[in-house]
Design a protein around this motif. Structure first.
Motif, PDB file in Angstrom:
ATOM      1  N   GLU A  11      34.573  58.422  43.134  1.00  0.00           N
ATOM      2  CA  GLU A  11      35.835  57.407  44.177  1.00  0.00           C
ATOM      3  C   GLU A  11      35.401  55.640  43.394  1.00  0.00           C
ATOM      4  N   ILE A  12      36.408  54.955  43.732  1.00  0.00           N
ATOM      5  CA  ILE A  12      36.207  54.398  42.979  1.00  0.00           C
ATOM      6  C   ILE A  12      36.722  52.779  43.724  1.00  0.00           C
ATOM      7  N   CYS A  13      35.939  51.504  44.221  1.00  0.00           N
ATOM      8  CA  CYS A  13      35.680  50.327  44.984  1.00  0.00           C
ATOM      9  C   CYS A  13      37.275  50.193  44.105  1.00  0.00           C
ATOM     10  N   VAL A  14      37.795  49.373  45.348  1.00  0.00           N
ATOM     11  CA  VAL A  14      39.541  48.603  45.207  1.00  0.00           C
ATOM     12  C   VAL A  14      38.181  47.229  44.348  1.00  0.00           C
ATOM     13  N   CYS A  15      37.406  46.742  45.106  1.00  0.00           N
ATOM     14  CA  CYS A  15      37.181  45.797  43.617  1.00  0.00           C
ATOM     15  C   CYS A  15      37.043  45.950  42.369  1.00  0.00           C
ATOM     16  N   ASP A  16      36.913  47.275  41.985  1.00  0.00           N
ATOM     17  CA  ASP A  16      36.861  48.185  40.402  1.00  0.00           C
ATOM     18  C   ASP A  16      37.881  47.698  40.302  1.00  0.00           C
ATOM     19  N   LEU A  17      39.227  47.930  40.229  1.00  0.00           N
ATOM     20  CA  LEU A  17      40.376  48.399  40.149  1.00  0.00           C
ATOM     21  C   LEU A  17      40.925  47.458  40.056  1.00  0.00           C
ATOM     22  N   THR A  18      40.820  45.970  40.522  1.00  0.00           N
ATOM     23  CA  THR A  18      41.723  45.261  40.920  1.00  0.00           C
ATOM     24  C   THR A  18      41.641  44.413  39.213  1.00  0.00           C
ATOM     25  N   PRO A  19      40.598  43.931  39.480  1.00  0.00           N
ATOM     26  CA  PRO A  19      40.380  43.346  37.259  1.00  0.00           C
ATOM     27  C   PRO A  19      40.591  43.758  36.550  1.00  0.00           C
ATOM     28  N   SER A  20      41.419  45.392  36.400  1.00  0.00           N
ATOM     29  CA  SER A  20      42.011  45.892  35.294  1.00  0.00           C
ATOM     30  C   SER A  20      43.121  45.194  34.811  1.00  0.00           C
ATOM     31  N   PHE A  21      44.109  44.477  36.332  1.00  0.00           N
ATOM     32  CA  PHE A  21      45.079  44.225  36.086  1.00  0.00           C
ATOM     33  C   PHE A  21      45.512  42.664  36.344  1.00  0.00           C
ATOM     34  N   ASP A  22      46.682  41.593  35.420  1.00  0.00           N
ATOM     35  CA  ASP A  22      47.004  40.517  35.292  1.00  0.00           C
ATOM     36  C   ASP A  22      48.559  40.618  36.884  1.00  0.00           C
ATOM     37  N   LEU A  23      47.142  40.801  37.919  1.00  0.00           N
ATOM     38  CA  LEU A  23      48.147  40.764  39.542  1.00  0.00           C
ATOM     39  C   LEU A  23      47.510  40.749  40.292  1.00  0.00           C
ATOM     40  N   SER A  24      48.482  40.034  41.387  1.00  0.00           N
ATOM     41  CA  SER A  24      47.129  39.393  42.432  1.00  0.00           C
ATOM     42  C   SER A  24      46.475  40.567  43.547  1.00  0.00           C
ATOM     43  N   GLY A  25      45.643  40.213  44.268  1.00  0.00           N
ATOM     44  CA  GLY A  25      44.990  40.983  44.695  1.00  0.00           C
ATOM     45  C   GLY A  25      46.591  41.715  46.030  1.00  0.00           C
ATOM     46  N   PRO A  26      46.471  40.333  46.491  1.00  0.00           N
ATOM     47  CA  PRO A  26      48.132  42.089  47.459  1.00  0.00           C
ATOM     48  C   PRO A  26      48.667  42.955  47.325  1.00  0.00           C
ATOM     49  N   THR A  27      48.948  41.894  45.775  1.00  0.00           N
ATOM     50  CA  THR A  27      50.024  43.270  45.276  1.00  0.00           C
ATOM     51  C   THR A  27      49.449  44.628  44.696  1.00  0.00           C
ATOM     52  N   ILE A  28      48.049  44.424  44.357  1.00  0.00           N
ATOM     53  CA  ILE A  28      46.970  45.409  43.994  1.00  0.00           C
ATOM     54  C   ILE A  28      47.207  46.000  45.723  1.00  0.00           C
TER      55      ILE A  28
END
Length: 125
Positions: free
Chosen positions: A62-79
């Protein structure tokens, strides 16, 4: 007279109920196609495909959204939108823990998708 398979649901697929023969060997029933198409559609987006890869390959399962979001140049709502699409397609489960959401791949549906795309022997290629 052809055999009619019972209609499948995403729950059946995640419970390990066999889906169908690979599409290279047999035509997929309309009911099965209707169940699986949203998963393929969800994976048809590059960001969602990357997210799915990150979730499925997480060392702890499993993985936390907090570890997913920084991997992209997208906003949190988009992720979040992309993750919602993966959830609605039945590809991942989500669990809220405090302020964070953790995601896990649903192996049953992943196995079904892989099985459906499997290519038979080289003679069939």
């Amino acid at each position: 007279m052809s055999k009619q398979l019972p209609a499948l649901s995403l729950t059946d697929l995640n419970a390990g109920v066999p889906c169908c023969a690979p599409i290279s060997e047999q035509r997929i029933p309309a009911e099965t196609a209707a169940v699986l198409a949203p998963a393929f559609k969800a994976l048809g987006d590059p960001v969602r495909l990357q997210l799915m890869s990150m979730i499925a390959s997480a060392p702890t399962g499993e993985i936390c959204v907090c570890d997913l979001t920084p991997s992209f140049d997208l906003s949190g709502p988009t992720i979040s939108h992309h993750l919602k699409t993966l959830r609605e397609a039945g590809l991942v489960d989500a669990e809220r823990r405090g302020t964070w959401v953790y995601y896990r791949a649903r192996p049953g549906i992943m196995r079904q998708l892989a099985s459906l795309l499997r290519i038979g022997s080289p003679a069939n290629a």
